[in-house]
Design an enzyme around this catalytic site. Structure first.
Site, PDB file in Angstrom:
ATOM      1  N   HIS A   1       0.897   5.126   1.291  1.00  0.00           N
ATOM      2  CA  HIS A   1       0.203   6.055   2.187  1.00  0.00           C
ATOM      3  C   HIS A   1       0.840   7.440   2.041  1.00  0.00           C
ATOM      4  O   HIS A   1       2.072   7.554   2.062  1.00  0.00           O
ATOM      5  CB  HIS A   1       0.298   5.565   3.635  1.00  0.00           C
ATOM      6  CG  HIS A   1      -0.401   6.468   4.596  1.00  0.00           C
ATOM      7  ND1 HIS A   1      -1.760   6.417   4.794  1.00  0.00           N
ATOM      8  CD2 HIS A   1       0.052   7.488   5.370  1.00  0.00           C
ATOM      9  CE1 HIS A   1      -2.110   7.354   5.667  1.00  0.00           C
ATOM     10  NE2 HIS A   1      -1.025   8.015   6.027  1.00  0.00           N
TER      11      HIS A   1
ATOM     12  N   ASN B   1       0.854  -1.189   0.000  1.00  0.00           N
ATOM     13  CA  ASN B   1       0.000   0.000   0.000  1.00  0.00           C
ATOM     14  C   ASN B   1       0.883   1.229   0.000  1.00  0.00           C
ATOM     15  O   ASN B   1       1.988   1.206   0.532  1.00  0.00           O
ATOM     16  CB  ASN B   1      -0.896   0.019   1.252  1.00  0.00           C
ATOM     17  CG  ASN B   1      -1.852   1.203   1.251  1.00  0.00           C
ATOM     18  OD1 ASN B   1      -2.475   1.511   0.228  1.00  0.00           O
ATOM     19  ND2 ASN B   1      -1.959   1.891   2.372  1.00  0.00           N
TER      20      ASN B   1
END
Lengths: 212, 212
Positions: free
Chosen positions: B114, B112
């Site tokens: 961020h 992911n």
């Protein structure tokens, strides 16, 4: 009509490498709107005192251990600052936490350098090598340093400057600490010192306005 | 004996600029050990789907709103990933939180990005513009982006890469968001993707090892 440079006191407890960076910045013309008038140490044997003396900067030792309570210690600090008409305080590895009474008296007049990118790894208990150990334990790839105003909340005051530093796979807390000093602290502390000195200088906002 | 490139699925919900960065990185040879096989969107009208089609990448829409509970939704995701023998999942603006059941099944196989320097401004409630608004409200001078493995804790998995980005005086959350994308996310997401693909590739650690 010109006013003299902003009178700066640097508070130290140890080796004083950040003090050295400030002294060097003054010599090289990075700090021009402020002048280091005084070095205050809470430790009688701090090497920072030697650095000050080597550069003909006045020193004073106010040992917190000589005072039964913090208010008396801080009263002595205030008295000394007043006597020298200090307008700006720079905490450069000063290992005493100042009370709200003191920080309120010098609102927006105390700078501190913290060895992380606040709000990461800051607040109570995060000082010195502990900060770098926490960063390595967390596994961050980027850390850095922050210069901020000091208020009653540990590392909670307004941020003035920050600078990022890369973490390497092989870092120990000690190696990372050194890199953060060299690549960040020693640059942004003098720069922030000049920024704030210039503001005080240009506002013509002199010593008398500080609430003592 | 060589194995084929690591099969990557990119999960999207919106415009897909990070997907575009991954596609571009594949074209320019930054990603060589992995290949984007599939784009999965939970939104039928995500523009990211157009980007995939424009680059002849297979797409599938699995709309979380079509499922009464998350387990069924995730079961469908898993079925699709299995059918395509996906070995690495990249969350690129995917706006559904995955359960521990899903993240455990793809342990160290979900990336992911961020938009902050974790551990600052991360965790529950910190997504999209909220992250940048929080950073500006706090007054940081440096922010950035982080690519990390996804585990059951929001933004809590091991960090792979981080990159710092300067905050400017005049920034709005929107301006800062764009700068963090351009200067950080679009660089570290493809780089991290290649790093992890290469690891999987070199370990000869193929699809079969993933617990489904």
């Amino acid at each position: 009509m010109q006013r003299p440079p902003v009178k700066i006191a640097v508070f130290v407890s140890g080796g004083g490498t950040n003090l050295q960076a400030l002294i060097d910045a003054q010599k090289s013309g990075i700090i021009t709107h402020g002048k280091i008038e005084l070095v205050v140490s809470n430790k009688p044997n701090a090497y920072a005192l030697e650095r000050a003396k080597n550069n003909s900067i006045e020193t004073v030792v106010i040992n917190n251990k000589d005072y039964s309570d913090k208010r008396e210690f801080e009263a002595e600090l205030k008295k000394t600052l007043k006597a020298h008409e200090i307008e700006l305080i720079v905490l450069a590895g000063f290992m005493c936490i100042l009370t709200a009474d003191f920080t309120n008296a010098y609102k927006n007049r105390i700078l501190n350098v913290h060895p992380s990118l606040i709000p990461s790894f800051c607040g109570e208990g995060f000082y010195g090598l502990r900060v770098h150990k926490a960063a390595l334990d967390y596994g961050v790839k980027v850390t850095g340093a922050t210069v901020h105003f000091v208020n009653e909340i540990p590392d909670g005051g307004k941020i003035i400057l920050q600078k990022a530093v890369s973490v390497q796979e092989t870092d120990t807390p000690e190696i990372l600490q050194r890199r953060v000093m060299e690549q960040a602290e020693w640059h942004i502390l003098p720069e922030a010192c000049e920024i704030v000195s210039k503001e005080i200088y240009e506002k013509g906002d002199a010593y008398e306005h500080i609430q003592n």
